[in-house]
Write a protein that holds these residues in place. Structure first.
Motif, PDB file in Angstrom:
ATOM      1  N   LYS A 109       0.831  -1.218   0.000  1.00 29.33           N
ATOM      2  CA  LYS A 109       0.000   0.000   0.000  1.00 29.33           C
ATOM      3  C   LYS A 109       0.864   1.266   0.000  1.00 29.33           C
ATOM      4  O   LYS A 109       0.565   2.229  -0.703  1.00 29.33           O
ATOM      5  N   GLU A 110       1.937   1.244   0.775  1.00 29.91           N
ATOM      6  CA  GLU A 110       2.806   2.422   0.878  1.00 29.91           C
ATOM      7  C   GLU A 110       3.411   2.786  -0.487  1.00 29.91           C
ATOM      8  O   GLU A 110       3.684   3.959  -0.765  1.00 29.91           O
ATOM      9  N   ASP A 111       3.659   1.765  -1.312  1.00 27.50           N
ATOM     10  CA  ASP A 111       4.239   2.021  -2.642  1.00 27.50           C
ATOM     11  C   ASP A 111       3.179   2.519  -3.618  1.00 27.50           C
ATOM     12  O   ASP A 111       3.480   3.251  -4.556  1.00 27.50           O
ATOM     13  N   LEU A 112       1.927   2.089  -3.399  1.00 24.12           N
ATOM     14  CA  LEU A 112       0.857   2.384  -4.355  1.00 24.12           C
ATOM     15  C   LEU A 112       0.146   3.703  -4.055  1.00 24.12           C
ATOM     16  O   LEU A 112      -0.395   4.353  -4.954  1.00 24.12           O
ATOM     17  N   LEU A 113       0.151   4.099  -2.777  1.00 22.65           N
ATOM     18  CA  LEU A 113      -0.620   5.277  -2.359  1.00 22.65           C
ATOM     19  C   LEU A 113       0.027   6.566  -2.862  1.00 22.65           C
ATOM     20  O   LEU A 113       1.234   6.761  -2.698  1.00 22.65           O
ATOM     21  N   VAL A 114      -0.775   7.423  -3.492  1.00 24.01           N
ATOM     22  CA  VAL A 114      -0.277   8.726  -3.963  1.00 24.01           C
ATOM     23  C   VAL A 114      -0.982   9.828  -3.171  1.00 24.01           C
ATOM     24  O   VAL A 114      -1.952   9.553  -2.456  1.00 24.01           O
ATOM     25  N   ASP A 115      -0.499  11.062  -3.281  1.00 19.10           N
ATOM     26  CA  ASP A 115      -1.103  12.134  -2.482  1.00 19.10           C
ATOM     27  C   ASP A 115      -2.013  13.033  -3.321  1.00 19.10           C
ATOM     28  O   ASP A 115      -2.113  14.220  -3.087  1.00 19.10           O
TER      29      ASP A 115
END
Ligand code: SF4
Ligand code: SF4
Length: 176
Positions: A131-137
């Protein structure tokens, strides 16, 4: 006749080569040169955020159910205010066929395809993204959409308090 065909067959490839020798090449020298794919190009997935900056994913499992190669997995969790989210969310890009069905199935527009196509890796384990790699802001292709403003569920707003929602009906007032 056979002789003529043999002569033609010998010189025709040279003629084709000669014709293309002075034309502009259709190939590029990747990776020194890179093409810019169109915005709707279907490459790796991202997990987007709503306009308030919250994670859009509500861990409903619809994307993993729609995925034909079973490469999405997650664990659902719930915050104190009742809002669901994915405690962890994982995509195995070594199996993904970039069909876009996960993005089609997502009711919150959380999972979206991005044009980022440079994913190759010799180690298949490095193609498993968390998730940390996939999540964008940002909100991706529809930055103004907030699922919780339309879902009508009294999770982050009182019932009837969402944008497209009428106040709840008191059935007792409808009785004859
Ligand atoms: S693009 Fe297709 S194969 Fe890849 S994760 Fe989504 S549904 Fe699965
Ligand atoms: S990404 Fe979308 S479809 Fe998948 S679990 Fe999250 S909210 Fe549901």
């Amino acid at each position: 006749m056979n002789l003529w065909r043999n002569i033609k067959g010998t010189f025709q490839p040279f003629w084709v080569t000669l014709r293309y020798l002075f034309k502009r090449p259709v190939t590029i020298s990747y990776p020194e040169q890179k093409r810019t794919p169109p915005p709707r190009y279907r490459a790796r997935m991202i997990l987007t955020r709503d306009p308030e900056g919250e994670e859009r994913c509500v861990a409903c499992h619809l994307c993993s159910a729609a995925c034909p190669v079973d490469c999405i997995s997650m664990q659902a969790a719930e915050r104190e205010n009742g809002r669901r989210h994915a405690a962890w969310f994982r995509i195995n890009f070594a199996r993904c066929i970039y069909c876009g069905l996960c993005a089609e199935a997502c009711p919150t527009l959380a999972i979206q395809m991005s044009p980022e196509y440079e994913l190759s890796n010799r180690d298949p384990l490095k193609l498993v993204w968390e998730k940390e790699d996939l999540l964008v802001d940002h909100g991706g292709k529809d930055p103004d959409y907030n699922f919780y403003h339309h879902s009508g569920i009294g999770v982050v707003a009182p019932r009837g308090g969402n944008d497209d929602e009428l106040p709840p009906v008191n059935i007792k007032t409808n009785l004859p």
